[in-house]
Scaffold this active site. Sequence first.
Site, PDB file in Angstrom:
ATOM      1  N   GLU A  22      86.563   2.722  34.271  1.00 54.03           N
ATOM      2  CA  GLU A  22      86.358   3.729  35.314  1.00 54.03           C
ATOM      3  C   GLU A  22      87.431   3.623  36.402  1.00 54.03           C
ATOM      4  OE1 GLU A  22      84.414   6.018  34.711  1.00 54.03           O
ATOM      5  OE2 GLU A  22      83.285   5.078  33.082  1.00 54.03           O
ATOM      6  N   HIS A  25      90.250   5.888  35.375  1.00 53.52           N
ATOM      7  CA  HIS A  25      89.988   7.294  35.715  1.00 53.52           C
ATOM      8  C   HIS A  25      90.155   7.536  37.214  1.00 53.52           C
ATOM      9  CE1 HIS A  25      88.681   8.311  31.739  1.00 53.52           C
ATOM     10  NE2 HIS A  25      87.592   7.545  31.764  1.00 53.52           N
TER      11      HIS A  25
END
Length: 408
Positions: A22, A25
């Site tokens: 994550e 991202h």
Amino acid sequence: MHLLFTLAAFFLALGILVAVHEWGHYRMALACGVRVLRFSIGFGPTLLAWRPKKQKRGQSTEFALSLIPLGGYVRMLDKRDTSQSIAPEDMAYEFTSQAAWRRFLIVAAGPCANLLLAVLLYAGLAWWGLPHLAPVLGTPPAQSAAALAGLRGGERVLHMRRTGQASNQTPQSLEDVRWQALQATLDHQNLQLQLADGRQVVLPLSTIPTTGELNTQFMDRIGIGRPWLTPSIAHVLPQGRAAQAGVQAGDRVLRINDQPIADGIALMDAIDAGASAQGSAPQVWQIERHGSTLSLTLHPHAVNLGSVETPAWVSRVDVFLASPEFATVRLGPWAGLRAGFTHAWDYAALSVQMLWRMATGQSSPKNLSGSFTIADLAGRSASLGLLPFIGFLAAISISLGVVNLLPV
């Protein structure tokens, strides 16, 4: 306690992998000018949330730890999310308003971060230095490719080369030889080995069928990978069955009950044999000691390694066998980084290859590991120490990166 340790190791590994994924991202979204509303590790009810005071202009991201630690997410400004009300002046920060190449980079950054993590973890292991099994071949199973090529066990590999390779490779560990043998088999190639005894041996790996599973049986058909264990006694327990029979440390076992003993694995198998609930049968050992041959009779005791319902009886004679040869491989900064990249690349390529074989019916779906298998592997690797756990983490990080990059 074992279950708790396994679960703790699993959730620790999952938390690290999810956070890195994550984070990829998140950082790419910031670089592309997309507003990130929430960065969460875990799903469900929020356990802890905070909003840093210093953030990039246009950002006010909330970071959170949530109750269910089985994943995570990065929530961006996105007009497809019906729960979001986006002001016209904020549309420049919205995800779908970005150019296609920016959206692609944001989506790909997560799995790429996992791949980068694996490179760094493997490089870190190479910099630190790990004890590896020396490139000495164990006794191959009968009718395996290695046995048919004339290998008998105990051979040290100096160089190796697969079909089509321009130059030789120098293995630093048995794992290097095992990996090249596996790759050659999957690519229907042969593997040439230059041995320390002067022989050149070509393993006919191109003829081995590659359908099915990558399991112990498949590796046994290749015949490369078992460590070399000399059939020697390293230590004899005082007052034990072997000591009572006159066995001494340093003895080399030649035969047991007229069965030739090729290596340490054959020695262990011969010792274990002949046990039942009624006890263990006597064993006649022929040993070599200081150039002389002796014959000794041992009376093993039987031990049940199973349960009352499913017993597994084995014989024990109270000795420790000689350990395999290890070599510590420690690389410098650039060599370690290159090794980390190469290891990660090879593992990722093998993962893609196996996924393709499963998709086309050439390989068994059993090669995929489910959550329970991964949890068990996490617990086992963590129980062995920090370095094996790091190696496990790198391997799973590659798998996570590859699966998320593929258009599946």
